[in-house]
Write a protein that holds these residues in place. Structure first.
Motif, mmCIF file in Angstrom:
data_model
loop_
_atom_site.group_PDB
_atom_site.id
_atom_site.type_symbol
_atom_site.label_atom_id
_atom_site.label_comp_id
_atom_site.label_asym_id
_atom_site.label_seq_id
_atom_site.Cartn_x
_atom_site.Cartn_y
_atom_site.Cartn_z
ATOM 1 N N ARG A 199 0.856 -1.193 0.000
ATOM 2 C CA ARG A 199 0.000 0.000 0.000
ATOM 3 C C ARG A 199 0.883 1.231 0.000
ATOM 4 N N TYR A 200 0.433 2.269 -0.718
ATOM 5 C CA TYR A 200 1.174 3.530 -0.677
ATOM 6 C C TYR A 200 0.217 4.708 -0.796
ATOM 7 N N VAL A 201 0.701 5.835 -0.305
ATOM 8 C CA VAL A 201 0.032 7.127 -0.452
ATOM 9 C C VAL A 201 1.095 8.137 -0.806
ATOM 10 N N SER A 202 0.832 8.931 -1.819
ATOM 11 C CA SER A 202 1.693 10.042 -2.185
ATOM 12 C C SER A 202 0.849 11.300 -2.072
ATOM 13 N N VAL A 203 1.392 12.304 -1.424
ATOM 14 C CA VAL A 203 0.653 13.550 -1.216
ATOM 15 C C VAL A 203 1.560 14.714 -1.591
ATOM 16 N N GLU A 204 0.992 15.709 -2.264
ATOM 17 C CA GLU A 204 1.759 16.859 -2.729
ATOM 18 C C GLU A 204 0.929 18.109 -2.506
ATOM 19 N N GLY A 205 1.611 19.191 -2.154
ATOM 20 C CA GLY A 205 0.882 20.433 -1.969
ATOM 21 C C GLY A 205 1.780 21.594 -1.621
ATOM 22 N N PRO A 206 1.158 22.755 -1.487
ATOM 23 C CA PRO A 206 1.915 23.974 -1.200
ATOM 24 C C PRO A 206 2.299 24.088 0.270
ATOM 25 N N VAL A 207 3.396 24.757 0.494
ATOM 26 C CA VAL A 207 3.790 25.108 1.855
ATOM 27 C C VAL A 207 2.843 26.201 2.329
ATOM 28 N N VAL A 208 2.233 25.996 3.487
ATOM 29 C CA VAL A 208 1.288 26.978 4.017
ATOM 30 C C VAL A 208 1.831 27.708 5.241
ATOM 31 N N ASP A 209 2.937 27.206 5.814
ATOM 32 C CA ASP A 209 3.521 27.889 6.970
ATOM 33 C C ASP A 209 4.902 27.315 7.237
ATOM 34 N N VAL A 260 9.687 24.090 11.382
ATOM 35 C CA VAL A 260 8.559 23.236 11.042
ATOM 36 C C VAL A 260 7.957 23.789 9.761
ATOM 37 N N VAL A 261 7.830 22.925 8.766
ATOM 38 C CA VAL A 261 7.263 23.303 7.481
ATOM 39 C C VAL A 261 5.941 22.557 7.334
ATOM 40 N N ARG A 262 4.869 23.317 7.128
ATOM 41 C CA ARG A 262 3.533 22.727 6.973
ATOM 42 C C ARG A 262 3.113 22.766 5.512
ATOM 43 N N MET A 263 2.581 21.633 5.056
ATOM 44 C CA MET A 263 2.120 21.483 3.675
ATOM 45 C C MET A 263 0.645 21.111 3.681
ATOM 46 N N ARG A 264 -0.137 21.794 2.866
ATOM 47 C CA ARG A 264 -1.551 21.476 2.722
ATOM 48 C C ARG A 264 -1.708 20.436 1.626
ATOM 49 N N PRO A 265 -2.146 19.216 1.952
ATOM 50 C CA PRO A 265 -2.331 18.195 0.923
ATOM 51 C C PRO A 265 -3.294 18.669 -0.169
ATOM 52 N N GLU A 266 -2.815 18.652 -1.388
ATOM 53 C CA GLU A 266 -3.590 19.146 -2.522
ATOM 54 C C GLU A 266 -3.855 18.045 -3.547
ATOM 55 N N ARG A 267 -2.858 17.214 -3.799
ATOM 56 C CA ARG A 267 -2.999 16.122 -4.759
ATOM 57 C C ARG A 267 -2.590 14.823 -4.084
ATOM 58 N N TRP A 268 -3.400 13.805 -4.260
ATOM 59 C CA TRP A 268 -3.169 12.499 -3.664
ATOM 60 C C TRP A 268 -3.086 11.447 -4.761
ATOM 61 N N VAL A 269 -2.193 10.492 -4.584
ATOM 62 C CA VAL A 269 -2.160 9.286 -5.387
ATOM 63 C C VAL A 269 -2.012 8.148 -4.376
ATOM 64 N N SER A 270 -2.864 7.130 -4.487
ATOM 65 C CA SER A 270 -2.814 6.051 -3.513
ATOM 66 C C SER A 270 -3.273 4.756 -4.125
ATOM 67 N N SER A 271 -2.824 3.651 -3.525
ATOM 68 C CA SER A 271 -3.265 2.352 -4.007
ATOM 69 C C SER A 271 -2.973 1.295 -2.962
ATOM 70 N N ASP A 272 -3.809 0.280 -2.946
ATOM 71 C CA ASP A 272 -3.550 -0.944 -2.217
ATOM 72 C C ASP A 272 -3.404 -2.012 -3.286
ATOM 73 N N LEU A 273 -2.177 -2.518 -3.451
ATOM 74 C CA LEU A 273 -1.887 -3.462 -4.522
ATOM 75 C C LEU A 273 -2.086 -4.913 -4.090
ATOM 76 N N GLY A 274 -2.590 -5.114 -2.876
ATOM 77 C CA GLY A 274 -2.848 -6.459 -2.401
ATOM 78 C C GLY A 274 -1.583 -7.153 -1.936
ATOM 79 N N THR A 275 -1.682 -8.451 -1.751
ATOM 80 C CA THR A 275 -0.541 -9.224 -1.288
ATOM 81 C C THR A 275 0.184 -9.831 -2.482
ATOM 82 N N VAL A 276 1.441 -10.136 -2.249
ATOM 83 C CA VAL A 276 2.243 -10.727 -3.322
ATOM 84 C C VAL A 276 2.383 -12.207 -3.069
#
Length: 141
Positions: free
Chosen positions: A77-87, A125-141
């Motif tokens: 399983r993975y999650v990728s999150v991208e976004g702007p620095v907000v603080d 401390v750098v804060r990022m607002r999640p804007e774009r997500w990519v995620s998947s559960d690829l199951g077991t191998v």
């Protein structure tokens, strides 16, 4: 299969090691490094890094960054999150303790915090607002 919003936010809230990626400038591949992070569902993601670190300089210049988090068990399983620095703000010993407690056994937190606060230099401390997500559960191998 893509994760639902609730699944990806819950996964991101778990204490995994992230791969941080940020634009490194013309003619360079993105800087990609492992990093601890903090997240609560529905909120901003935050990281703590050295004020004078290359990571912080590149994040400041780019104004955004990505985190990619994965696990291999019980499913891939993975999650990728991208976004702007907000603080960006000076890091505190309380934030360092919160981050360390997320990743280390309780009996090691105080020693790590004491060492890191004295030896790692000024932190931000750098804060990022999640804007774009990519995620998947690829199951077991």
């Amino acid at each position: 299969m893509a994760l639902t919003r609730e699944e990806r936010e819950q996964f991101l809230a778990e204490p995994h090691i992230a791969a941080l990626a940020v634009d490194a400038g013309a003619g360079r591949a993105p800087l990609t490094v492992p990093i601890w992070y903090q997240y609560r569902p529905g909120g901003d993601v935050w990281i703590m890094t050295g004020l004078d670190s290359r990571k912080n300089q590149l994040i400041d210049a780019a104004g955004r960054f990505s985190l990619m988090i994965e696990r291999l068990e019980p499913t891939i399983r993975y999650v990728s999150v991208e976004g702007p620095v907000v603080d960006t703000s000076p890091g505190t010993v309380e934030q360092l303790r919160e981050m360390a407690a997320r990743y280390l056994p309780a009996e090691k937190v105080d020693g790590y915090v004491d060492f890191a606060w004295k030896n790692h230099g000024e932190q931000v401390v750098v804060r990022m607002r999640p804007e774009r997500w990519v995620s998947s559960d690829l199951g077991t191998v």
